[in-house]
Each structure stands twice: as structure tokens, then as C-alpha cells.
Design a protein around this motif. Structure first.
Motif, PDB file in Angstrom:
ATOM      1  N   LEU A 161     -10.174  77.137 -54.840  1.00  0.00           N
ATOM      2  CA  LEU A 161      -9.250  76.425 -53.971  1.00  0.00           C
ATOM      3  C   LEU A 161      -9.299  74.940 -54.302  1.00  0.00           C
ATOM      4  N   SER A 163      -6.664  72.760 -52.875  1.00  0.00           N
ATOM      5  CA  SER A 163      -6.157  72.131 -51.657  1.00  0.00           C
ATOM      6  C   SER A 163      -5.642  73.214 -50.725  1.00  0.00           C
ATOM      7  N   ARG A 164      -5.944  73.096 -49.442  1.00  0.00           N
ATOM      8  CA  ARG A 164      -5.472  74.078 -48.455  1.00  0.00           C
ATOM      9  C   ARG A 164      -3.967  74.036 -48.292  1.00  0.00           C
ATOM     10  N   PHE A 165      -3.317  72.953 -48.755  1.00  0.00           N
ATOM     11  CA  PHE A 165      -1.867  72.832 -48.643  1.00  0.00           C
ATOM     12  C   PHE A 165      -1.285  72.489 -49.997  1.00  0.00           C
ATOM     13  N   SER A 166      -0.105  73.051 -50.273  1.00  0.00           N
ATOM     14  CA  SER A 166       0.569  72.821 -51.543  1.00  0.00           C
ATOM     15  C   SER A 166       1.936  72.224 -51.249  1.00  0.00           C
ATOM     16  N   ALA A 172      -1.184  77.379 -50.515  1.00  0.00           N
ATOM     17  CA  ALA A 172      -2.377  76.615 -50.899  1.00  0.00           C
ATOM     18  C   ALA A 172      -2.335  76.417 -52.414  1.00  0.00           C
ATOM     19  N   ARG A 174      -4.373  76.465 -55.857  1.00  0.00           N
ATOM     20  CA  ARG A 174      -5.577  77.035 -56.442  1.00  0.00           C
ATOM     21  C   ARG A 174      -5.550  76.822 -57.954  1.00  0.00           C
ATOM     22  N   LYS A 187      -0.385  81.738 -48.481  1.00  0.00           N
ATOM     23  CA  LYS A 187      -1.514  82.009 -47.582  1.00  0.00           C
ATOM     24  C   LYS A 187      -1.223  83.171 -46.642  1.00  0.00           C
TER      25      LYS A 187
END
Length: 190
Positions: A161, A163-166, A172, A174, A187
């Protein structure tokens, strides 16, 4: 599940109860591409809940947002209205449906395949088991472990991972540790 004014039915039951006209209108509305993931249409994304004819030239479409406050819902509704107007339906109402809430389990197998081809790792399925669930007692309580996210480019499950946000809140960012390519992961939403 599809909620109607008087009863609650499964999506399959609701589709089987459709008239031929409603089925055709559902096919048209469902063919609208998702504005944020244009590789998928609304049927494949699983957000189109139902289409009802209310009288001559009057149609109501039930649409579930992928999450509360999703900015794409207005564009989806406008695109549905446009395609149905183009096919001779003068009065189209698109009604947001929040119950049952959309989950990533609603994405069709075809939608998951298209996400992979588009370079986005599809969400892992989160279906609850349909039988007795074994219970084990231990010293601590842990959330169930989801399977690893597979790289849509090479298939490796060795990913990390970043960033939890894209590009959108539902994805996210990855990276694959095997081929080193970055990729979006749609997600899971339960």
C-alpha cells in the motif's frame, strides 16, 4: 435486495418481475458508463437497482451511490436521463436508493474482469459465509484477514500500500513488488 414501497425483494426477483419494456429500459440505463471508471457500465458496477414504468412515457430508475456523498451520482443520473430521453421516454426520474447500501460485492464478475483489464485491482469479495461459521476462542479479537491484493499487471500478490487514497476516494494506490508497477485498487466496502 431491492426495496419497494410494499415489499423487499432480491434483485433477481425484482428483475424476473419486470415487464419486457422495463427490462429493455434497464438494459439501456445499465449501459451508461460510470463517469469515474469508464471501463465499467452501471450494471457491471452494480449501482442500478431497478427500473419501473409508472405510466405512459413515465419511468423511475433506482440508483445506489457507491458511498454517501459520491459526486458521480449526479452525472450518472443525468446520463441515465439522457439515454432514456433519446429512446423516447419523456419523463424520467432517477431516485437515489440508500437501502440496501451498495457494497463492492455488487460488482459483477464481468465488472471485476474489466477493472483488471483497465489496470485496477478489483475489490476482494466480502461475502459472508452461508453456513455454520466455526468459532474459535483466543486471547484477543482480530478482524478477519482478507486475501492479498493481486497486481492487475502480472498477477503477483506481493504488493504494498502506497496511499489509502488514489484518484478517487473509493480507490487506494498500491505497488507491485514483483513487476514494480503502481496500480489502483478498488477498495472493499462492506
Amino acid at each position: 435486495m431491492v426495496t419497494t414501497d410494499r415489499t423487499t425483494r432480491t434483485t433477481a426477483e425484482a428483475q424476473s418481475a419486470q415487464t419486457p419494456l422495463e427490462a429493455e429500459l434497464r438494459r439501456l440505463a445499465g449501459s451508461v458508463p460510470d463517469p469515474e471508471l469508464p471501463a465499467l457500465n452501471l450494471t457491471e458496477l452494480g449501482v442500478l437497482r431497478a427500473v419501473h414504468t409508472l405510466g405512459p412515457g413515465r419511468v423511475e430508475v433506482e440508483l445506489s451511490p457507491t458511498y454517501t456523498g459520491c459526486p458521480a451520482i449526479e452525472t450518472m443520473a443525468a446520463d441515465i436521463e439522457q439515454i432514456l430521453h433519446e429512446h423516447g421516454v419523456p419523463d424520467v426520474t432517477v431516485r437515489p436508493v440508500l437501502d440496501p447500501a451498495w457494497t463492492t460485492d455488487d460488482i459483477t464478475p464481468e465488472g471485476r474482469r474489466k477493472l483488471r483489464e483497465f489496470g485496477i485491482a478489483p475489490p476482494r469479495t466480502t461475502h459472508e459465509p452461508t453456513g455454520p461459521v466455526p468459532v474459535t476462542l483466543g486471547p484477543t479479537r482480530h478482524a478477519p484477514q482478507l486475501p492479498p491484493v493481486a497486481c492487475p499487471h502480472c498477477g503477483s500478490t506481493e504488493t504494498e500500500l502506497l496511499s489509502r487514497f488514489s484518484s478517487t476516494a473509493c480507490k487506494a494506490l498500491r505497488r507491485c513488488l514483483s513487476c514494480r508497477e503502481p496500480f489502483d485498487h478498488f477498495k472493499e466496502l462492506r
